[in-house]
Every structure is written in C-alpha cells, then in structure tokens.
Design a protein around this motif. Structure first.
Motif, short mmCIF file in Angstrom:
data_model
loop_
_atom_site.label_atom_id
_atom_site.label_comp_id
_atom_site.label_asym_id
_atom_site.label_seq_id
_atom_site.Cartn_x
_atom_site.Cartn_y
_atom_site.Cartn_z
N PHE A 191 28.78 -8.21 54.67
CA PHE A 191 27.53 -7.69 54.10
C PHE A 191 27.07 -8.52 52.90
O PHE A 191 25.91 -8.95 52.83
CB PHE A 191 27.75 -6.22 53.70
N TRP A 232 20.76 0.76 55.79
CA TRP A 232 22.05 0.83 56.48
C TRP A 232 21.89 1.41 57.88
O TRP A 232 22.58 0.99 58.81
CB TRP A 232 23.03 1.66 55.67
N LYS A 286 23.09 -1.28 60.55
CA LYS A 286 24.51 -1.06 60.80
C LYS A 286 24.78 -0.21 62.02
O LYS A 286 25.81 -0.33 62.65
CB LYS A 286 25.13 -0.39 59.57
N PRO A 303 28.42 3.67 54.27
CA PRO A 303 28.11 2.27 54.54
C PRO A 303 29.18 1.58 55.36
O PRO A 303 28.99 0.45 55.78
CB PRO A 303 28.00 1.66 53.15
#
Length: 563
Positions: free
Chosen positions: A456, A481, A485, A528
């Motif tokens: 990241f 995120w 993600k 996260p």
C-alpha cells in the motif's frame, strides 16, 4: 474508716432507690450556699489554710478530695470538670439536686431593676407597689394562685426571659429586624435546650480575640468546598466601592463562581488617591489571592478611576486581543473538530501536527521573526501543547494515520515543505509497529499485514494504478479502501452482515445494560487489512475503554525494523 463503713453510718447512703435523704451535720447545715454537701459524707475535714477536704459520694461510695465545685460536677454529671460523673445518680436524683441548686442560686442573684410584671402576676399579687418592688413576704400568694398549666410550662420564667431580651435590644439600640437573624434565634434556642447552669456570656475581650479567630477559621473551613471548584470552573473577581456609616470610602472585593459568591476583603481607601494605578494594584492583589490561573474575568463599576475607557479606545490593546485570539482559535478549532460524532480518529495525528505548525507561524509573524528564528513565547506554548499531545497520543493514532491514503497523496505532501508520507516518518513507524505487534500476535499473520502495508505505502500492484493514486486525495479513506481493496461482491456481503448484526444486537437487553452496553458505538470504519476480524478497531475514539486498556511499551520494539 472504709467506704462501706462510711456509707453504713450515713442515713442518706442507706437508700437504694429514689432520692438520697438530705442528712446534714451541724457544719453542713450552716453551708446554705453549697447545698450539695448534704449528698456526700465528709471523710476528713479541711486542714487550716486548705479549701479541699476528703468526702465520699452517698450514691457511688467513691472517695475524693476536692472543693465544692467538683462535688457539684460529680453529682450533677457536669462534663470537663476534672472529676468523673456519678454513675449511680438516677434521673430522679438529678432532678431533685438541680432543683435545690437552682433555688439557692436564685436566692443569691443580685437584685436588678425589676421587669414589667405579666398580667397574671398583677392579678395575684396585691403587694405589687407603685415603685415597682415586690413584697417578699407576699410572694407565696402569687405561687399559690398560679395554675397547673403555668407551672408545667414555666410561663413566668419564659416571660421574664422575653423581657430580659427586649431590654437588651432597647438599651443597645439594636434594630428590631435583628430579631429575624437566624444566628440570634439559634443562640437562644441552643441555650434553652441544653443544661448549662451558671453559664456566663462571653465578654468584651473574648469576642474581639479568641472567639473572633475561632469563627474566622470555622468560616474558612465552610468556604473550602467552594474554593476547590475554582481550579476547574474558574472564578470572577468583582469589585465595588461604597461609603460606610463613618463616611469612609471602602472598596469591596468578592469572588464569584458556579459554587457561589465569597467575600474576600474590604479596603479602606480614605487615605489613598484612588486613581487607575491604585485600583489596578488592588485588583492585582485580589487576583493573586484567588490564584491567577483561576481568574477568568474582573468586573468593576464604571467609576472615573477605572483600567476601562482608555483600554477600550486603545488600538494597541485590541491588537493584543486579536493576536491572542489568532493563535488560540487554532487550538480551539482543532479540539472542536474532534468533539463531534463524525469519525476523526484517522485525522487526529495530522490535525495536531498541523495546528502546532500554524500556531508557530502565527506567533513568529506577530513577533516579526522568520521560520527558523527562536521565540521564547512560542517555546512556552509549544511545551504546553506537546505535553498534552504526548499524553493523548497512542500507537493506534499512528496506525490510523498510516492507513489514511490522503497522507500519501502529492497534494497533501505539497502543502508544506517538511511533510513526508507516514511510512517515511520514523516516529510514526515505531508506534505503528507497536500496534501491529499487539493486534497480530501470530508472527505469520503479522508478516502478512506488514507485507500488505508495504504494498500500500509503496504503491505496488493495484495500489499503484492511476485511479488509485488519483483517488488518494479526493476520496474519503473508507471509500478508497472499498474501491481499491475489495471486490464489489465481498464489500456488499461485509456491509450486509456487518450492518444487520449490529441492528439485531440492539434488540437484546444486553445492549442497554452491562459490559456489552452500546458495544458498537464508534466502529463503522472498514478494516484496511481485508479481514473482518478487526473491523472494530478502525474507528475507535479516544474514549473507548477497550482501547485504553491496551498497553504499548517500548520493549516491543526489540529486534523489529521500522517499515
């Protein structure tokens, strides 16, 4: 002679119940001023030149050597007189002896100016003369005609006491409204409801010395709870001028707060020139007395001598006010942002850092200095701010700061020349590693989390594409995120499960009571690190008890390299 022999030889001692019969010897019979000698037995007469003699109590049979005052204290159970109270004297015995003592004391009282008689005394006392004197030979006539109600409530004595009190008012010129004074009422009520025979009111010297200091200490102890609130709530100094009955100019100072007002002092300014400098010195001394850190404002009347018209029209003074507001507003605004229901945990570290930089710039600009110049005043302000921030900053703040995409964007880095992304800040890296070690106890899991963070922060793989980099500045962390993600399906499932679990849990009784009360408050941010197992740590506030209980120590840094 033993105490048993003494008691058996005295007829008064043979009574086991009721009152002890007064059996006088010839000497005792003549001592009419000290009637309680009749309730003890003389063991040894006085030696010439000595006032004490040995005597034995007719009730408890104890033998003492003392003067009559201790005989009286022993039998009447008077405290703090240097002799123990008789344990054998019953209430009936006590009443009999008190009555005898009171009768003797009444006879020995000096004759004062007679008081106005009440109506019943006039009706039953034909011997009341025009000169205001009573014929002692006819006094029994009044008693004979007194009703049982008057005897029961001692009405004659009550009326006499009222007249005595009224005479005090009239002779001293006391205002009648003094009778409403609660302390005046309390004093006489206390005296009427306690046995204090022979009590003499305090005199001139006692009132102005020992009793005065004792009462001042008492008042100070009563005011102490109010003074303890000043440090937390603040206090206002109030000043006002007035003239007393002797036409002396007095200046009062009071301290007012949420706990209530307190009178501080009154200054006699009759020999002073009351200009603004004199008033300023008095106000300054009052502030010192209260504590300068506790004072929030000073209120005074608008007299010609007032630190007020000149100040209001003084441009320099207003410039100082603007200057103080300029740098304190930055601190206040930052604190206000954190005191909301919106998630700000991931912003706190940068807000503190930015606020301190802005405060420094404001102070140096006012002092006409460059960014690298030293400022004594700023050093003091900085030490206060950094001390407070050090107490509230935790490794989790640094973790939240590190996972905010905004702080890796080119736009954020360009706002100040000294900014670096979180993964290049040594202090943040050390604290972030503490957090990772606490929440990932398994070394393999921690290694995976570290590698994920490296991808990241290093803009690798999906984190390095154009949209991902562009969105770091424009999108909120949660949205960023979710987009970068998670697949849409995974995000949808997590949101569905996460939200409905919370809504269903709120129907349980445990949600409103016990350790699980409102368990989900402040946990709406996504994890996260992809796994749903750490959702609850993403948006914790500084007040979360579970967060506060986690202990981060420097020992965890051993053999760990910063990312």
């Amino acid at each position: 002679m033993s105490s048993n022999q003494i008691m058996s030889s005295n007829p008064a001692a043979s009574s086991s119940q009721g009152s002890v019969t007064s059996q006088f010897t010839s000497n005792e019979l003549q001592d009419v001023h000290n009637p309680l000698w009749a309730y003890v037995t003389t063991v040894q007469e006085r030696v010439e030149g000595v006032t004490n003699k040995s005597w034995a109590c007719n009730y408890c049979r104890c033998v003492f050597k003392s003067s009559y005052s201790r005989v009286k204290a022993h039998l009447l159970k008077l405290p703090n007189c240097g002799i123990k109270a008789c344990p054998k004297v019953t209430n009936e015995n006590l009443a009999e002896m008190k009555k005898l003592v009171e009768e003797v004391e009444q006879k020995l009282k000096p004759k004062n100016v007679p008081l106005p008689p009440n109506s019943s005394s006039i009706q039953h006392s034909p011997s009341y003369s025009a000169g205001g004197m009573f014929d002692s030979r006819k006094r029994k006539v009044v008693g004979a005609g007194t009703s049982m109600l008057e005897k029961s409530f001692n009405l004659a004595t009550r009326e006499q006491l009222k007249s005595e009190i009224a005479r005090m008012f009239y002779s001293a010129g006391l205002p009648f409204h003094f009778a409403r004074n609660s302390y005046y009422v309390s004093a006489f009520s206390f005296a009427a409801n306690n046995v204090i025979s022979g009590f003499v009111p305090p005199g001139y010297n006692a009132l102005r010395t020992t009793l005065l200091q004792r009462e001042k200490a008492h008042i100070e102890s009563m005011l102490e709870p109010i003074k303890k609130t000043w440090k937390e709530k603040g206090v206002s100094i109030v000043s006002d001028g007035w003239t007393d009955a002797q036409r002396r100019p007095l200046i009062n100072f009071m301290a007012t707060s949420e706990g209530g007002p307190i009178f501080l002092k009154a200054i006699d300014g009759s020999k002073e020139y009351k200009d603004k400098f004199y008033m300023a010195s008095l106000i300054r001394s009052a502030i010192v007395e209260v504590g300068d850190k506790n004072v929030v404002q000073v209120i005074t009347d608008n007299t010609p001598v007032s630190t007020v018209k000149e100040i209001i029209l003084n441009d320099v003074w207003w410039d100082k006010v603007d200057y103080i507001i300029a740098f304190t507003a930055l601190i206040y605004d930052m604190l206000r942002v954190t005191d909301t229901d919106k998630p700000t945990f991931h912003l706190v570290y940068d807000m503190w850092d930015t606020m301190i930089e802005k405060v420094k710039a404001t102070i140096l600009r006012h002092e006409g200095k460059e960014a690298n110049d030293q400022s004594t005043f700023y050093d003091v302000v900085y030490s206060i701010l950094i001390d407070r921030w050090t107490k509230s900053c935790t490794p989790l703040h640094c973790m939240a700061h590190s996972l905010n995409p905004r702080y890796y964007s080119d736009e954020w880095l360009a706002e100040a020349s000294n900014r670096v992304p979180p993964h290049m800040d040594t202090e943040i890296a050390i604290e972030r590693n503490k957090c990772l070690r606490k929440y990932f106890l398994n070394p393999d899991d921690r290694k995976m989390a570290t590698m994920e963070y490296a991808r990241f922060s290093g803009r690798q793989d999906i984190f390095g594409d154009f949209d991902s980099l562009q969105d770091r500045w424009s999108l909120k962390p949660k949205a960023w995120w979710l987009v970068n993600k998670m697949t849409p399906k995974r995000a949808e499932d997590l949101v569905y499960i996460h939200t409905n679990l919370r809504l269903l849990s709120r129907k349980n009784e445990s949600y409103t009571t016990g350790q699980s009360k409102m368990w989900d408050i402040g946990g709406d941010e996504w994890d996260p690190l992809e796994g749903a197992g750490v959702l609850e740590i993403a948006n914790l506030s500084l007040d979360e008890p579970d967060l506060e209980s986690v202990l981060f120590t420097d020992d965890d840094d051993i053999n760990d390299d910063s990312i």
